[in-house]
Write a protein that holds these residues in place. Structure first.
Motif, short mmCIF file in Angstrom:
data_model
loop_
_atom_site.label_atom_id
_atom_site.label_comp_id
_atom_site.label_asym_id
_atom_site.label_seq_id
_atom_site.Cartn_x
_atom_site.Cartn_y
_atom_site.Cartn_z
N VAL A 328 0.83 -1.20 0.00
CA VAL A 328 0.00 0.00 0.00
C VAL A 328 0.87 1.26 0.00
N PHE A 329 0.52 2.22 -0.90
CA PHE A 329 1.21 3.51 -0.97
C PHE A 329 0.27 4.68 -0.72
N GLY A 330 -1.03 4.41 -0.58
CA GLY A 330 -1.98 5.47 -0.25
C GLY A 330 -2.72 6.01 -1.45
N GLU A 331 -2.24 7.11 -2.01
CA GLU A 331 -2.91 7.72 -3.15
C GLU A 331 -2.33 7.20 -4.46
N ALA A 332 -3.13 7.25 -5.52
CA ALA A 332 -2.72 6.68 -6.81
C ALA A 332 -1.41 7.26 -7.34
N PRO A 333 -1.22 8.58 -7.30
CA PRO A 333 0.06 9.11 -7.83
C PRO A 333 1.28 8.51 -7.13
N ALA A 334 1.17 8.27 -5.82
CA ALA A 334 2.29 7.69 -5.09
C ALA A 334 2.56 6.25 -5.53
N ALA A 335 1.48 5.49 -5.72
CA ALA A 335 1.65 4.11 -6.17
C ALA A 335 2.24 4.06 -7.57
N PHE A 336 1.77 4.96 -8.46
CA PHE A 336 2.30 4.98 -9.81
C PHE A 336 3.77 5.42 -9.83
N ILE A 352 -1.77 0.34 -8.88
CA ILE A 352 -3.22 0.22 -9.07
C ILE A 352 -3.91 1.23 -8.19
N GLY A 353 -4.79 2.04 -8.79
CA GLY A 353 -5.52 3.06 -8.04
C GLY A 353 -7.01 2.98 -8.27
N PHE A 354 -7.72 3.98 -7.78
CA PHE A 354 -9.16 4.09 -7.95
C PHE A 354 -9.48 4.18 -9.45
N PRO A 355 -10.54 3.53 -9.97
CA PRO A 355 -11.61 2.86 -9.23
C PRO A 355 -11.40 1.37 -9.01
N THR A 356 -10.25 0.83 -9.43
CA THR A 356 -10.00 -0.60 -9.21
C THR A 356 -9.92 -0.92 -7.74
N VAL A 357 -9.32 -0.01 -6.95
CA VAL A 357 -9.27 -0.15 -5.49
C VAL A 357 -9.80 1.15 -4.88
N PRO A 358 -10.20 1.13 -3.60
CA PRO A 358 -10.77 2.34 -3.00
C PRO A 358 -9.78 3.50 -2.95
N LEU A 359 -10.31 4.72 -2.93
CA LEU A 359 -9.49 5.90 -2.73
C LEU A 359 -8.71 5.79 -1.42
N GLY A 360 -7.46 6.19 -1.45
CA GLY A 360 -6.62 6.10 -0.26
C GLY A 360 -5.97 4.75 -0.05
N LYS A 361 -6.32 3.77 -0.90
CA LYS A 361 -5.76 2.42 -0.78
C LYS A 361 -5.00 2.02 -2.04
N ALA A 362 -4.50 3.01 -2.78
CA ALA A 362 -3.71 2.69 -3.98
C ALA A 362 -2.50 1.86 -3.58
N ARG A 363 -2.12 0.98 -4.46
CA ARG A 363 -1.08 0.01 -4.09
C ARG A 363 -0.34 -0.47 -5.33
N ILE A 364 0.72 -1.20 -5.06
CA ILE A 364 1.32 -2.04 -6.08
C ILE A 364 0.93 -3.47 -5.73
N ARG A 365 0.35 -4.16 -6.71
CA ARG A 365 -0.03 -5.56 -6.48
C ARG A 365 1.06 -6.46 -7.05
N ASN A 366 1.67 -7.22 -6.18
CA ASN A 366 2.72 -8.15 -6.58
C ASN A 366 2.17 -9.58 -6.57
#
Length: 394
Positions: A328-336, A352-366
């Motif tokens: 988890v990195f938080g917001e989509a720009p941080a994850a990207f 991966i960011g919203f809308p695939t995952v909730p806002l604030g839960k952007a992540r990298i999926r490994n």
């Protein structure tokens, strides 16, 4: 004045750019394996669903070539007219035996399988109760039906029972859940779900896209993992792409399910059958996973090692229980941005960011696979350590 197509496209794309959600998929220049090439550079691949390494496996390629030469490049028609080849039915019998179910039917993708099966089963007087984090294909499939739809909190058995208590139907009652949730990597508490569903006369429907080939003996899936594979009140659907290395979807369960879907499932009725080479590869995959138990062993050894390393670094992986390991990195720009910096270090892992995952839960999926080595995973953990510190996440 009506909106022009150019205006609509421009406005939508600009909105995605401004929100940091515009994606441009990477192009792989070699086969999808643990190591691949992007933009002329060799990278370690943590982004694919190729759990068992079947996407470029010699046994699958050999069988695909043999079926191609014997049966041709395509099936030539929809299944219900002239497109059902003997190899299609042979594979479906093989799949039913593998899944320990009364029948199985193959469709064209996991996505269309949910549309086809839910559309064929559900009628206006039916009740369906769906986990709030179910896959988009379930959501879209349910939208196409006229059944009454209710949601229960993610994996919350008490809330599932509450919804069942507060809603009733003289029609079919269906509890729908993913087997493994694709973004968080957790396993549905299927033992408890089936127990509660039975108490209220409901059937359980499990989308096992990320459980098939990963959980259960020989990868038979989440339903097998919990011991429900022979149950007529449990329906399994899933994909033949991820762990199995090909493409397509399947539905398995009650002996009569297959016959209903042949007659009612619209994706089956109106789409040309799978090409012979795909059928051959999938048949080989089911044989290979049973022949070589080291595939599953390596997959889970690698999973445990990588998760332990991510935890030790101080990242949040959301309690994932499977090879899907979100960071988890938080917001989509941080994850990207984290994904970009990892790629600079030779690690291909997608943000991966919203809308695939909730806002604030952007992540990298490994997703670690059976093909990764311990050195591969150490290299990935080293890169995560550097990027996490640079971005202030750890």
């Amino acid at each position: 004045m009506p909106t022009t197509l150019s205006e609509r496209l421009s406005r939508e794309l600009e909105g995605l750019r401004e929100s940091g959600l515009l994606i441009s998929p990477k192009v792989l220049e070699t086969p999808n394996r643990a190591h691949t090439r992007i933009d002329g550079r060799d990278v370690l691949n943590l982004a694919s669903n190729n759990y068992l390494g079947f996407a470029d496996h010699p046994a699958l390629k050999e069988r695909a070539e043999a079926y191609l030469r014997e049966w041709g490049a395509g099936a030539g028609a929809v299944r219900g007219i002239a497109g059902t080849l003997r190899i299609h039915e042979d594979f479906e019998q093989q799949l039913a035996e593998f899944k320990h179910t009364g029948s199985a039917l193959v469709l064209h993708s996991g996505f269309t399988t949910n549309q086809g099966v839910l559309g064929a089963l559900l009628q206006p007087d039916d009740l369906v109760i769906s986990d709030e984090l179910n896959h988009a294909s379930i959501i879209d499939g349910l939208r196409l039906t006229k059944a009454t739809k209710k949601i229960f909190k993610h994996a919350d058995i008490a809330d599932l029972e509450r919804v069942l208590q507060e809603n009733d139907s003289d029609g079919l009652k269906l509890v729908v859940t993913d087997g493994v949730f694709s973004m968080d990597g957790d396993i549905a508490p299927l033992d408890k779900i089936v127990e509660v569903a039975r108490r209220y006369g409901a059937v359980t429907y499990v989308d096992d896209a990320h459980g098939s080939g990963v959980l259960g003996a020989d990868g038979r899936g989440t339903v097998h993992h919990f011991g429900f594979e022979h149950a007529d009140d449990v329906i399994q659907v899933g994909t033949l792409s991820k762990a199995w290395g090909g493409v397509g979807g399947y539905a398995a369960g009650h002996a009569d399910l297959r016959q209903l879907l042949i007659n009612r499932a619209r994706p089956y009725l109106f789409s040309t059958a799978q090409p012979p080479a795909v059928v051959g590869a999938l048949s080989a995959a089911l044989e290979e996973v049973q022949r070589d138990p080291s595939l599953m062993e390596r997959l889970w050894d690698n999973t445990r090692y990588f998760k332990a390393g991510i935890e030790a670094l101080g990242f949040d992986h959301m309690g994932s229980q499977t090879p899907i390991t979100p960071v988890v990195f938080g917001e989509a720009p941080a994850a990207f941005e984290a994904s970009r910096r990892l790629l600079e270090r030779g690690i291909f892992a997608t943000g991966i960011g919203f809308p695939t995952v909730p806002l604030g839960k952007a992540r990298i999926r490994n997703i670690v696979t059976a093909e990764h080595t311990r050195d591969d995973l150490d290299r990935a953990l080293e890169a995560y350590s550097a990027v996490g510190k640079e971005l202030g996440v750890i």
